[in-house]
Design a protein around this motif. Structure first.
Motif, PDB file in Angstrom:
ATOM      1  N   ALA A 102       0.830  -1.212   0.000  1.00 12.18           N
ATOM      2  CA  ALA A 102       0.000   0.000   0.000  1.00 12.18           C
ATOM      3  C   ALA A 102       0.862   1.259   0.000  1.00 12.18           C
ATOM      4  CB  ALA A 102      -0.968   0.025   1.176  1.00 12.18           C
ATOM      5  N   ASP A 103       0.319   2.296  -0.588  1.00 18.92           N
ATOM      6  CA  ASP A 103       0.991   3.591  -0.577  1.00 18.92           C
ATOM      7  C   ASP A 103       0.647   4.377   0.682  1.00 18.92           C
ATOM      8  OD1 ASP A 103       2.212   3.220  -3.073  1.00 18.92           O
ATOM      9  OD2 ASP A 103       0.415   3.915  -4.124  1.00 18.92           O
ATOM     10  N   ARG A 104      -0.588   4.199   1.141  1.00 25.43           N
ATOM     11  CA  ARG A 104      -1.050   4.867   2.359  1.00 25.43           C
ATOM     12  C   ARG A 104      -1.604   3.824   3.307  1.00 25.43           C
ATOM     13  NH1 ARG A 104      -4.483   8.903  -1.081  1.00 25.43           N
ATOM     14  NH2 ARG A 104      -4.855   6.859  -1.911  1.00 25.43           N
ATOM     15  N   HIS A 140       9.326   0.837   9.594  1.00 25.52           N
ATOM     16  CA  HIS A 140       9.498   1.028   8.157  1.00 25.52           C
ATOM     17  C   HIS A 140       8.190   0.683   7.450  1.00 25.52           C
ATOM     18  CE1 HIS A 140      13.672   0.547   9.418  1.00 25.52           C
ATOM     19  NE2 HIS A 140      13.990   1.236   8.333  1.00 25.52           N
ATOM     20  N   HIS A 141       7.863   1.479   6.440  1.00 27.12           N
ATOM     21  CA  HIS A 141       6.730   1.159   5.566  1.00 27.12           C
ATOM     22  C   HIS A 141       7.288   1.053   4.154  1.00 27.12           C
ATOM     23  CE1 HIS A 141       3.124   2.599   3.061  1.00 27.12           C
ATOM     24  NE2 HIS A 141       3.055   1.294   3.206  1.00 27.12           N
ATOM     25  N   ILE A 142       7.103  -0.105   3.544  1.00 26.49           N
ATOM     26  CA  ILE A 142       7.627  -0.388   2.211  1.00 26.49           C
ATOM     27  C   ILE A 142       6.441  -0.648   1.295  1.00 26.49           C
ATOM     28  CG2 ILE A 142       9.071  -1.948   0.859  1.00 26.49           C
ATOM     29  CD1 ILE A 142      10.493  -2.591   3.603  1.00 26.49           C
ATOM     30  N   SER A 143       6.349   0.090   0.199  1.00 21.00           N
ATOM     31  CA  SER A 143       5.189  -0.066  -0.688  1.00 21.00           C
ATOM     32  C   SER A 143       5.183  -1.422  -1.387  1.00 21.00           C
ATOM     33  CB  SER A 143       5.151   1.046  -1.729  1.00 21.00           C
ATOM     34  OG  SER A 143       6.175   0.861  -2.692  1.00 21.00           O
ATOM     35  N   GLY A 144       6.368  -1.978  -1.646  1.00 21.05           N
ATOM     36  CA  GLY A 144       6.445  -3.248  -2.361  1.00 21.05           C
ATOM     37  C   GLY A 144       6.424  -3.084  -3.867  1.00 21.05           C
ATOM     38  N   ARG A 145       6.439  -1.852  -4.350  1.00 19.58           N
ATOM     39  CA  ARG A 145       6.379  -1.595  -5.795  1.00 19.58           C
ATOM     40  C   ARG A 145       7.739  -1.740  -6.482  1.00 19.58           C
ATOM     41  NH1 ARG A 145       1.882   1.538  -7.770  1.00 19.58           N
ATOM     42  NH2 ARG A 145       0.466   2.104  -6.092  1.00 19.58           N
TER      43      ARG A 145
END
Length: 135
Positions: free
Chosen positions: A41-43, A60-65
């Motif tokens: 997710a982006d948000r 950490h938040h990683i978008s995975g893109r």
């Protein structure tokens, strides 16, 4: 076969999955809190508030893109105690990469959809929280 494969993929991604690299239930000292990496997710919407209410901090938040997230030798940030996969925003290869990295580090993985209700249910099922959601 593509329709069947796609349908199976959708069912898999809707499941709430909790795994540990250990056979025995993992116990955490919840008074000290947990450091989590959230992937997908982006948000995140209200998920950070829910996690904070259960003494889980997102380090950490990683978008995975990023295509590098599909590497087989991905390393999780130092100090990670929990990996949260938001399955409705991730492909299978990215999920597999992060699961394998968590398994190598003995880190628990929680996989669910990106919603407060799904996250609350997943946390309850794996014993990381009890009771009602914090709003």
């Amino acid at each position: 076969t593509q329709g069947v494969s796609s349908a199976a993929s959708d069912v898999y991604k809707r499941q709430i999955i909790i795994t540990s690299s250990l056979n025995d239930p993992v116990r955490f000292n919840m008074t000290a809190g947990l450091s989590a990496v959230v992937v997908g997710a982006d948000r995140l919407g209200n998920i950070p508030d829910l996690l904070k209410g259960h003494n889980i901090s997102i380090t950490h938040h990683i978008s995975g893109r990023d295509p590098s997230h599909q590497k087989k030798t991905l390393q999780l940030p130092s100090g990670t105690q929990l990996v949260i996969l938001l399955t409705d925003f991730l492909g299978h290869n990215v999920m597999k990469t992060f699961r394998n990295a968590a398994q190598r580090g003995g880190i628990r993985v929680v996989a669910c959809r990106r919603s407060v209700c799904s996250m609350q249910q997943a946390l309850q099922q794996c014993g990381l929280c009890t009771g009602a959601a914090v709003h």
